[in-house]
Design an enzyme around this catalytic site. Sequence first.
Site, mmCIF file in Angstrom:
data_model
loop_
_atom_site.group_PDB
_atom_site.id
_atom_site.type_symbol
_atom_site.label_atom_id
_atom_site.label_comp_id
_atom_site.label_asym_id
_atom_site.label_seq_id
_atom_site.Cartn_x
_atom_site.Cartn_y
_atom_site.Cartn_z
ATOM 1 N N MET A 1 0.847 -1.188 0.000
ATOM 2 C CA MET A 1 0.000 0.000 0.000
ATOM 3 C C MET A 1 0.884 1.240 0.000
ATOM 4 O O MET A 1 1.787 1.353 0.820
ATOM 5 C CB MET A 1 -0.821 -0.038 1.290
ATOM 6 C CG MET A 1 -1.953 0.914 1.310
ATOM 7 S SD MET A 1 -2.954 0.720 2.774
ATOM 8 C CE MET A 1 -1.827 0.354 4.067
ATOM 9 N N HIS A 2 0.653 2.126 -0.956
ATOM 10 C CA HIS A 2 1.463 3.352 -0.964
ATOM 11 C C HIS A 2 0.769 4.555 -1.581
ATOM 12 O O HIS A 2 1.330 5.626 -1.632
ATOM 13 C CB HIS A 2 2.760 3.091 -1.745
ATOM 14 C CG HIS A 2 2.527 2.899 -3.216
ATOM 15 N ND1 HIS A 2 2.043 1.724 -3.736
ATOM 16 C CD2 HIS A 2 2.655 3.736 -4.256
ATOM 17 C CE1 HIS A 2 1.908 1.846 -5.041
ATOM 18 N NE2 HIS A 2 2.264 3.058 -5.401
#
Length: 363
Positions: free
Chosen positions: A203-204
């Site tokens: 997740m970014h």
Amino acid sequence: MAIACIAGARPNFMKVAPLAGALERAGLDPYIIHTGQHYDEKMSQSFFDDLAIPRPAANLEVGSGSHVFQIAEVMKRLELQFAERRPQAVLVVGDVNSTVAATITAVKLGLPVAHVEAGLRSFDRSMPEETNRILTDAVADWLFTSEPSGEANLRREGIPPERIFFVGNVMIDTLLAQLPKARLERAFERFGCSPKSYIVLTMHRPSNVDDPARLREILRAVTELNRASPVLFVAHPRTRGRIMQFGFDRDPELNGFRAIEPLGYRSMLSLNESARLVVTDSGGIQEETTVLGVPCLTIRDNTERPITIEVGSNRLVSHRTKAILAAATEALSAGEKSWKIPEKWDGKASERIAEVLTTLLGK
Ligand code: UD1
């Protein structure tokens, strides 16, 4: 007479790798310019090593900064680079800041631009990549698409059909080439897991990790999920930074999972292939899991890769704790599923691109 291939950030490297090889074999004399948008060993060099990407002819060393800073610096430094060595054409991939910056620079200098992975649209202008995609495709000369939606979107935007080439997915060229070696890595063993017993999380996206309320919802769901199946969270530097900044690393309701450093290409592939479920907000991982046969939940309201939803490998889920838990529970209890691999995701996309470019450049 040469083709400058621009690589800037992590998701570019696995796309440039097969292209550099295919262009070389076609006698198109490719050389790589690294913008330096990503610069950590784990975010950049390890991909060059794993994928045997030729050493860049130049590194612009742009580094981190605001989007305006990154785009402006790439443009300024690349103009000097192109003045030193004027390529016959410029090849850009994906949708990162380096992609749009290189495209505008080349167009301003009168150099033809080929965009690989053209036409993808999330229709969400709050996503930085969406502006990059639209701007790049509006001015690039040759648009290479990876899935049918790409061509439909470009046609709708008024791009003449003779500039659009449906060639398939270069990322899958790399995946298929690397899979045999990746399997030998058995990366899950490093984290004490056995195949098909764990969940991988990446997740970014700024939309998920820069807003504390949203990040809290997601981390709460992940902590809960970890009770049933271990969650291996391969943390991007941005996400790790935000978790620390918001103090979530000290909250037991939000830190119940195994956070690990970014992995090299083959280790990540190995980890994903043997996962029971992948939860992500990455674009590329939605495609990779489709070919690996692993179900994917994408924590986003939209995707620019609708083919993954159509074939049934990928499902969108909101950032709400309850929604993530419900979707993950369903996916985990569904048992083995199979789906159709999208057309031309067959390991030969780069060869097709080299063939088209050979004709276009009159070689
Ligand atoms: C960029 C791309 C995104 C892609 C992602 C994959 C844009 C607009 N975004 O986002 O599309 O999915 O790469 O990783 O181009 N950092 C490091 N080391 C590095 C690079 C970055 O620590 O080698 C940290 C820095 O704190 C930096 C932050 O990560 O400020 C964000 O990096 P940046 O390149 O701005 O965007 P990404 O979030 O990585």
